[in-house]
Design a protein around this motif. Sequence first.
Motif, PDB file in Angstrom:
ATOM      1  N   PHE A  33      -3.928 -23.928 -48.692  1.00  0.00           N
ATOM      2  CA  PHE A  33      -3.930 -24.323 -47.293  1.00  0.00           C
ATOM      3  C   PHE A  33      -4.856 -23.369 -46.552  1.00  0.00           C
ATOM      4  CE2 PHE A  33      -0.105 -25.906 -49.133  1.00  0.00           C
ATOM      5  CZ  PHE A  33       0.073 -27.146 -48.549  1.00  0.00           C
ATOM      6  N   VAL A  34      -5.946 -23.896 -46.009  1.00  0.00           N
ATOM      7  CA  VAL A  34      -6.941 -23.082 -45.321  1.00  0.00           C
ATOM      8  C   VAL A  34      -6.655 -23.146 -43.829  1.00  0.00           C
ATOM      9  CG1 VAL A  34      -9.404 -22.743 -44.875  1.00  0.00           C
ATOM     10  CG2 VAL A  34      -8.644 -23.605 -47.108  1.00  0.00           C
ATOM     11  N   SER A  35      -6.325 -22.000 -43.254  1.00  0.00           N
ATOM     12  CA  SER A  35      -6.082 -21.925 -41.816  1.00  0.00           C
ATOM     13  C   SER A  35      -7.324 -22.356 -41.053  1.00  0.00           C
ATOM     14  CB  SER A  35      -5.737 -20.489 -41.410  1.00  0.00           C
ATOM     15  OG  SER A  35      -4.504 -20.115 -41.948  1.00  0.00           O
ATOM     16  N   GLY A  36      -7.136 -22.738 -39.799  1.00  0.00           N
ATOM     17  CA  GLY A  36      -8.251 -23.152 -38.968  1.00  0.00           C
ATOM     18  C   GLY A  36      -9.346 -22.090 -38.956  1.00  0.00           C
ATOM     19  N   GLN A  37     -10.529 -22.501 -39.357  1.00  0.00           N
ATOM     20  CA  GLN A  37     -11.677 -21.589 -39.397  1.00  0.00           C
ATOM     21  C   GLN A  37     -12.536 -21.827 -38.163  1.00  0.00           C
ATOM     22  OE1 GLN A  37     -12.073 -19.099 -41.864  1.00  0.00           O
ATOM     23  NE2 GLN A  37      -9.957 -19.813 -42.036  1.00  0.00           N
ATOM     24  N   VAL A  38     -12.756 -20.755 -37.431  1.00  0.00           N
ATOM     25  CA  VAL A  38     -13.553 -20.814 -36.209  1.00  0.00           C
ATOM     26  C   VAL A  38     -14.984 -20.396 -36.530  1.00  0.00           C
ATOM     27  CG1 VAL A  38     -11.530 -20.443 -34.760  1.00  0.00           C
ATOM     28  CG2 VAL A  38     -12.871 -18.474 -35.530  1.00  0.00           C
ATOM     29  N   PRO A  39     -15.919 -20.648 -35.649  1.00  0.00           N
ATOM     30  CA  PRO A  39     -17.325 -20.392 -35.948  1.00  0.00           C
ATOM     31  C   PRO A  39     -17.766 -18.952 -35.709  1.00  0.00           C
ATOM     32  CG  PRO A  39     -17.153 -21.481 -33.842  1.00  0.00           C
ATOM     33  CD  PRO A  39     -15.767 -21.406 -34.403  1.00  0.00           C
ATOM     34  N   GLU A  40     -16.992 -18.008 -36.207  1.00  0.00           N
ATOM     35  CA  GLU A  40     -17.373 -16.601 -36.079  1.00  0.00           C
ATOM     36  C   GLU A  40     -17.965 -16.102 -37.385  1.00  0.00           C
ATOM     37  OE1 GLU A  40     -14.159 -14.155 -34.676  1.00  0.00           O
ATOM     38  OE2 GLU A  40     -14.331 -14.942 -32.649  1.00  0.00           O
ATOM     39  N   PRO A 104     -12.782 -36.396 -48.687  1.00  0.00           N
ATOM     40  CA  PRO A 104     -11.358 -36.101 -48.536  1.00  0.00           C
ATOM     41  C   PRO A 104     -10.743 -36.927 -47.412  1.00  0.00           C
ATOM     42  CG  PRO A 104     -12.672 -34.401 -47.488  1.00  0.00           C
ATOM     43  CD  PRO A 104     -13.631 -35.318 -48.182  1.00  0.00           C
ATOM     44  N   ALA A 105      -9.426 -36.912 -47.334  1.00  0.00           N
ATOM     45  CA  ALA A 105      -8.760 -37.487 -46.159  1.00  0.00           C
ATOM     46  C   ALA A 105      -9.212 -36.653 -44.961  1.00  0.00           C
ATOM     47  CB  ALA A 105      -7.244 -37.427 -46.341  1.00  0.00           C
ATOM     48  N   LEU A 106      -9.320 -37.284 -43.804  1.00  0.00           N
ATOM     49  CA  LEU A 106      -9.975 -36.627 -42.673  1.00  0.00           C
ATOM     50  C   LEU A 106      -9.327 -37.007 -41.358  1.00  0.00           C
ATOM     51  CD1 LEU A 106     -12.549 -35.043 -41.679  1.00  0.00           C
ATOM     52  CD2 LEU A 106     -13.635 -37.282 -41.496  1.00  0.00           C
ATOM     53  N   THR A 107      -9.203 -36.022 -40.485  1.00  0.00           N
ATOM     54  CA  THR A 107      -8.794 -36.258 -39.099  1.00  0.00           C
ATOM     55  C   THR A 107      -9.718 -35.452 -38.205  1.00  0.00           C
ATOM     56  OG1 THR A 107      -6.479 -36.548 -39.737  1.00  0.00           O
ATOM     57  CG2 THR A 107      -6.909 -36.055 -37.423  1.00  0.00           C
ATOM     58  N   VAL A 108     -10.189 -36.079 -37.131  1.00  0.00           N
ATOM     59  CA  VAL A 108     -10.996 -35.387 -36.128  1.00  0.00           C
ATOM     60  C   VAL A 108     -10.285 -35.548 -34.793  1.00  0.00           C
ATOM     61  CG1 VAL A 108     -13.224 -35.254 -34.954  1.00  0.00           C
ATOM     62  CG2 VAL A 108     -13.130 -35.826 -37.387  1.00  0.00           C
ATOM     63  N   ILE A 109     -10.076 -34.423 -34.115  1.00  0.00           N
ATOM     64  CA  ILE A 109      -9.339 -34.402 -32.855  1.00  0.00           C
ATOM     65  C   ILE A 109     -10.209 -33.720 -31.808  1.00  0.00           C
ATOM     66  CG2 ILE A 109      -7.281 -33.483 -31.692  1.00  0.00           C
ATOM     67  CD1 ILE A 109      -5.960 -33.438 -34.529  1.00  0.00           C
ATOM     68  N   VAL A 110     -10.202 -34.243 -30.592  1.00  0.00           N
ATOM     69  CA  VAL A 110     -10.858 -33.568 -29.481  1.00  0.00           C
ATOM     70  C   VAL A 110      -9.783 -32.766 -28.756  1.00  0.00           C
ATOM     71  CG1 VAL A 110     -12.149 -33.834 -27.338  1.00  0.00           C
ATOM     72  CG2 VAL A 110     -12.616 -35.358 -29.273  1.00  0.00           C
ATOM     73  N   ALA A 111     -10.001 -31.444 -28.686  1.00  0.00           N
ATOM     74  CA  ALA A 111      -9.003 -30.547 -28.118  1.00  0.00           C
ATOM     75  C   ALA A 111      -9.682 -29.304 -27.559  1.00  0.00           C
ATOM     76  CB  ALA A 111      -7.996 -30.135 -29.205  1.00  0.00           C
ATOM     77  N   GLU A 112      -8.930 -28.519 -26.881  1.00  0.00           N
ATOM     78  CA  GLU A 112      -9.428 -27.246 -26.375  1.00  0.00           C
ATOM     79  C   GLU A 112      -9.145 -26.164 -27.417  1.00  0.00           C
ATOM     80  OE1 GLU A 112      -8.700 -24.333 -22.514  1.00  0.00           O
ATOM     81  OE2 GLU A 112      -7.903 -26.364 -22.522  1.00  0.00           O
ATOM     82  N   THR A 113     -10.131 -25.299 -27.676  1.00  0.00           N
ATOM     83  CA  THR A 113      -9.930 -24.208 -28.620  1.00  0.00           C
ATOM     84  C   THR A 113      -9.331 -23.008 -27.896  1.00  0.00           C
ATOM     85  OG1 THR A 113     -12.197 -23.469 -28.286  1.00  0.00           O
ATOM     86  CG2 THR A 113     -11.792 -24.926 -30.174  1.00  0.00           C
ATOM     87  N   VAL A 114      -8.762 -22.085 -28.664  1.00  0.00           N
ATOM     88  CA  VAL A 114      -8.119 -20.907 -28.091  1.00  0.00           C
ATOM     89  C   VAL A 114      -9.126 -20.039 -27.328  1.00  0.00           C
ATOM     90  CG1 VAL A 114      -6.907 -18.765 -28.669  1.00  0.00           C
ATOM     91  CG2 VAL A 114      -6.277 -20.898 -29.800  1.00  0.00           C
ATOM     92  N   ASP A 115     -10.325 -19.901 -27.882  1.00  0.00           N
ATOM     93  CA  ASP A 115     -11.383 -19.131 -27.249  1.00  0.00           C
ATOM     94  C   ASP A 115     -12.465 -20.115 -26.803  1.00  0.00           C
ATOM     95  OD1 ASP A 115     -13.706 -17.550 -26.708  1.00  0.00           O
ATOM     96  OD2 ASP A 115     -12.912 -15.960 -27.986  1.00  0.00           O
ATOM     97  N   GLY A 116     -12.806 -20.119 -25.549  1.00  0.00           N
ATOM     98  CA  GLY A 116     -13.744 -21.078 -24.991  1.00  0.00           C
ATOM     99  C   GLY A 116     -15.138 -21.050 -25.591  1.00  0.00           C
ATOM    100  N   LYS A 117     -15.506 -19.956 -26.262  1.00  0.00           N
ATOM    101  CA  LYS A 117     -16.843 -19.913 -26.870  1.00  0.00           C
ATOM    102  C   LYS A 117     -16.894 -20.675 -28.195  1.00  0.00           C
ATOM    103  CE  LYS A 117     -15.973 -15.384 -28.841  1.00  0.00           C
ATOM    104  NZ  LYS A 117     -16.069 -13.977 -28.563  1.00  0.00           N
ATOM    105  N   TRP A 118     -15.741 -20.979 -28.781  1.00  0.00           N
ATOM    106  CA  TRP A 118     -15.692 -21.759 -30.013  1.00  0.00           C
ATOM    107  C   TRP A 118     -15.764 -23.239 -29.660  1.00  0.00           C
ATOM    108  CZ3 TRP A 118     -10.518 -19.133 -31.574  1.00  0.00           C
ATOM    109  CH2 TRP A 118     -10.750 -17.797 -31.924  1.00  0.00           C
ATOM    110  N   LEU A 119     -16.713 -23.948 -30.233  1.00  0.00           N
ATOM    111  CA  LEU A 119     -16.876 -25.370 -29.949  1.00  0.00           C
ATOM    112  C   LEU A 119     -16.134 -26.260 -30.938  1.00  0.00           C
ATOM    113  CD1 LEU A 119     -20.655 -25.343 -28.969  1.00  0.00           C
ATOM    114  CD2 LEU A 119     -18.636 -25.242 -27.470  1.00  0.00           C
ATOM    115  N   LEU A 120     -15.561 -25.656 -31.973  1.00  0.00           N
ATOM    116  CA  LEU A 120     -14.777 -26.412 -32.949  1.00  0.00           C
ATOM    117  C   LEU A 120     -13.955 -25.451 -33.799  1.00  0.00           C
ATOM    118  CD1 LEU A 120     -16.734 -27.449 -36.119  1.00  0.00           C
ATOM    119  CD2 LEU A 120     -17.623 -25.803 -34.493  1.00  0.00           C
TER     120      LEU A 120
END
Length: 128
Positions: A33-40, A104-120
């Motif tokens: 299970f891979v936790s949410g990876q942010v673009p850092e 793979p099975a896939l879900t795409v959601i439009v949401a707000e990220t915890v840090d505003g500089k992360w776009l996904l």
Amino acid sequence: MARITRHNPVAVHPPAGGYSMGLELDQHRRLLFVSGQVPERPDGSVPEGFEAQCEQAWRNVIAVLAAAGLGVEHLVKVTTFLTDRSQLLANRAIRRRILRDHEPALTVIVAETVDGKWLLEIEAIAAE
């Protein structure tokens, strides 16, 4: 490696974005299970622009997979959180380039990220 069977029943509208409606795992040995990876980047910096951030988030997912001795071909479920609908096509193109013919099975959601500089943010489940 797990035997993965795709399920795209004719009674359901076909997938439009390079994914499977369902994946069945048979004879798998382990799940990751891979936790949410942010673009850092490793140094904590964040690339400019959506495409660069999407590629970085995928590099992070791939790094976690590699740490477990797995690759993108082991992904069975991917959830991507975008911050704007306008990112959908670029996200799809980058995902398809990275995953190649793996769907793979896939879900795409439009949401707000915890840090505003992360776009996904991208989370995933892999199986072997």
